[in-house]
Design a protein around this motif. Structure first.
Motif, short mmCIF file in Angstrom:
data_model
loop_
_atom_site.label_atom_id
_atom_site.label_comp_id
_atom_site.label_asym_id
_atom_site.label_seq_id
_atom_site.Cartn_x
_atom_site.Cartn_y
_atom_site.Cartn_z
N ASP A 151 0.63 -0.94 0.02
CA ASP A 151 -0.03 -0.02 0.06
C ASP A 151 0.93 1.30 -0.05
N GLU A 167 -5.39 -5.37 2.02
CA GLU A 167 -5.12 -4.39 0.90
C GLU A 167 -5.04 -5.06 -0.27
N HIS A 191 -7.07 -4.89 -3.72
CA HIS A 191 -6.48 -4.73 -5.24
C HIS A 191 -7.25 -5.62 -6.33
N GLN A 217 -9.69 -4.15 -9.35
CA GLN A 217 -9.01 -4.38 -10.71
C GLN A 217 -8.82 -5.81 -11.51
N SER A 259 0.53 -6.87 -6.41
CA SER A 259 -0.25 -6.00 -5.99
C SER A 259 0.48 -4.49 -6.31
N ILE A 263 -0.09 -3.46 -9.59
CA ILE A 263 -1.74 -3.00 -9.76
C ILE A 263 -1.99 -1.59 -9.23
N LYS A 264 -1.26 -1.49 -8.13
CA LYS A 264 -1.53 -0.27 -7.55
C LYS A 264 -0.81 0.94 -8.45
N LEU A 279 -8.59 3.10 -5.61
CA LEU A 279 -7.86 2.48 -4.25
C LEU A 279 -8.44 2.82 -3.03
#
Length: 354
Positions: free
Chosen positions: A131, A179, A183, A187, A211, A214-215, A232
Motif C-alpha cells: 500500500d 489491501e 486490489h 482491478q 499488488s 496493480i497500484k 484505491l
C-alpha cells in the motif's frame, strides 16, 4: 524480481533493493543519513539492514513509538527537533524503516523539514509493502481522523525486503493481506481468486509484486487522485470511520487497518449490490472471504451512529457530498457514488447476519 518503475522512482525487491541502495548512497554524498525506526524495527529489522550497507556513512538513528495512536503532529515535532539537533541539513537523507505509520509520518517529516529533503521508504509490514510503497502519500492523523494532514511527495526509492515479514505476528500479516484483496476487488478478478488460495502469508512474493504493479498502474494514470486513483479507496470510506472510532473507543478493542477496511469492504459490497447491481453470488463471496480471515465485530446502534458521523471527514468528500467507491462486479469499480441514508443501517445489518 524485476524492479517496478513509477513516475519518478523505482521499487526494488530483496537483494536488488540493497544493491540499488548502495549505489544510490555512493553516488549522492549525503551530509548525514538519518534512519527512522520504531521500537520494533529498531530491534528486529535495523541490524540486518545495517549489515547490508557497503561503505562508511554518517548514520543517526531516530526512534519513535509504534502504533497508529502515535501518527500525529506531536511525533512529527519530536522528529523535526531531533533532525535539527543532530545537524540535519538540506543535503541529508531520511530512511524510513518500518510499517505504514512510520513511512507515512517519516515521508511527511522529510517532505517538510527545511522545505523538503530526500527520503527512502523501506516498508517492513505486508500492509506497507503493498500500500505505502507506491503513490507518494505522506501524512499524519488529526486526533482520531485518519490522514487529515499531509502531502503527496515521492521518495528517492522504495525497497521491499520480504524477509522482514518474518518479524510480524500473524494478525499483522492478515491486516496487510486485506489491501491485497482490495486490489483484486477493484482491478482483477483472477488476482482475487488467486489470493483466496493463500494459506501462508510469508511466501507470497509474487502476489506482493502483483499488488504493487496493480497500484502503480492506477497511480501512473492519476498521480494526484483527481479521478481513477480514487478506486484505491474502496472499503476505506466506512473502513476509516470504523478504524477511527475504535481507535478512540474506551470500550472496544482497537482494530488494525486491514481489519477495519475488511469490514468496510463487506459493507460497501452490500451498498454496491443495492446501487450498482453487484451480484448476490459475488457479494456472498466477498463477505465469506473476509469473515474467514478477520474476526467478526459487533456494532451497537450507538456505535453505528457515531461511525456514520465520522464520514463527513473523509478525504474524498467534496461540496458537502460523501463520495463512495463501489463495484458493479469484482474488478469493476465506480467512483463518486452518493449513498442514500437509509442504506447504511441495512449494510450494517447485512454484515451482522450469520
Amino acid at each position: 524480481m524485476q524492479s517496478i518503475t513509477t513516475s519518478t522512482y523505482a521499487v526494488h525487491f530483496n537483494q536488488r533493493a540493497y544493491d540499488a541502495l548502495n549505489v544510490h548512497l555512493s553516488n549522492k554524498a549525503y551530509s548525514k543519513i538519518f534512519i527512522l525506526v520504531d521500537e520494533n524495527t529498531h530491534e528486529h529489522c535495523l541490524p540486518s539492514f545495517m549489515g547490508q550497507i557497503q561503505g562508511d556513512y554518517n548514520f543517526e538513528i531516530i526512534e519513535i513509538e509504534s502504533g497508529e495512536e502515535n501518527k500525529n503532529i506531536d511525533t512529527c515535532t519530536g522528529v523535526w527537533e531531533a533532525l535539527s539537533e543532530l545537524d540535519g541539513d538540506r543535503k541529508s537523507l531520511v530512511i524510513n524503516l518500518g510499517g505504514g505509520v512510520l513511512t507515512d509520518l517519516g515521508g511527511f517529516v522529510a517532505s517538510t523539514f527545511k522545505r523538503g529533503i530526500d527520503f527512502i521508504n523501506i516498508p517492513t509490514t505486508l500492509l506497507s509493502m503493498v500500500d505505502a510503497s507506491v503513490g507518494g502519500k505522506t501524512g499524519v492523523d488529526l486526533g482520531p481522523l485518519k490522514n487529515q494532514i499531509g502531502v503527496i511527495n515521492q521518495p528517492e526509492m522504495v525497497l521491499i525486503v520480504t524477509s522482514f515479514l518474518k518479524t510480524l505476528e500473524e494478525r499483522q500479516l492478515r491486516s496487510g493481506f486485506a489491501e491485497m484483496l482490495k486490489h483484486g476487488l477493484i482491478q482483477n478478478k483472477a488476482y482475487w481468486e488467486a489470493l483466496k488460495e493463500v494459506t501462508n502469508f510469508l511466501y507470497i512474493d509474487d502476489l506482493i509484486y502483483d499488488s504493487v504493479v496493480i497500484k502503480n498502474e492506477v497511480v501512473l494514470q492519476d498521480p494526484t487522485e483527481q479521478h481513477l486513483r480514487k478506486i484505491l479507496n474502496y472499503g476505506h470510506t466506512l473502513g476509516h470511520a470504523i478504524e477511527s472510532y475504535f481507535l478512540e473507543s474506551k470500550t472496544h478493542k482497537t482494530l488494525l487497518h486491514g481489519e477495519a477496511i475488511g469490514i468496510g469492504m463487506i459493507l460497501e459490497a452490500y451498498l454496491s449490490k443495492e446501487l450498482l447491481g453487484l451480484s448476490d453470488t459475488e457479494l456472498a463471496d466477498i463477505k465469506s472471504t473476509f469473515l474467514s480471515l478477520y474476526e467478526k465485530v459487533s456494532f451497537s446502534k450507538e456505535d453505528i451512529t457515531t461511525i456514520l458521523s465520522l464520514l463527513k471527514f473523509d478525504k474524498k468528500n467534496s461540496h458537502g457530498n460523501i463520495n463512495f467507491v463501489l463495484i458493479s462486479a469484482i474488478g469493476k469499480p465506480d467512483i463518486d457514488i452518493i449513498i442514500p441514508d437509509e442504506l447504511y443501517e441495512n449494510a450494517f445489518a447485512y454484515y451482522a447476519e450469520q
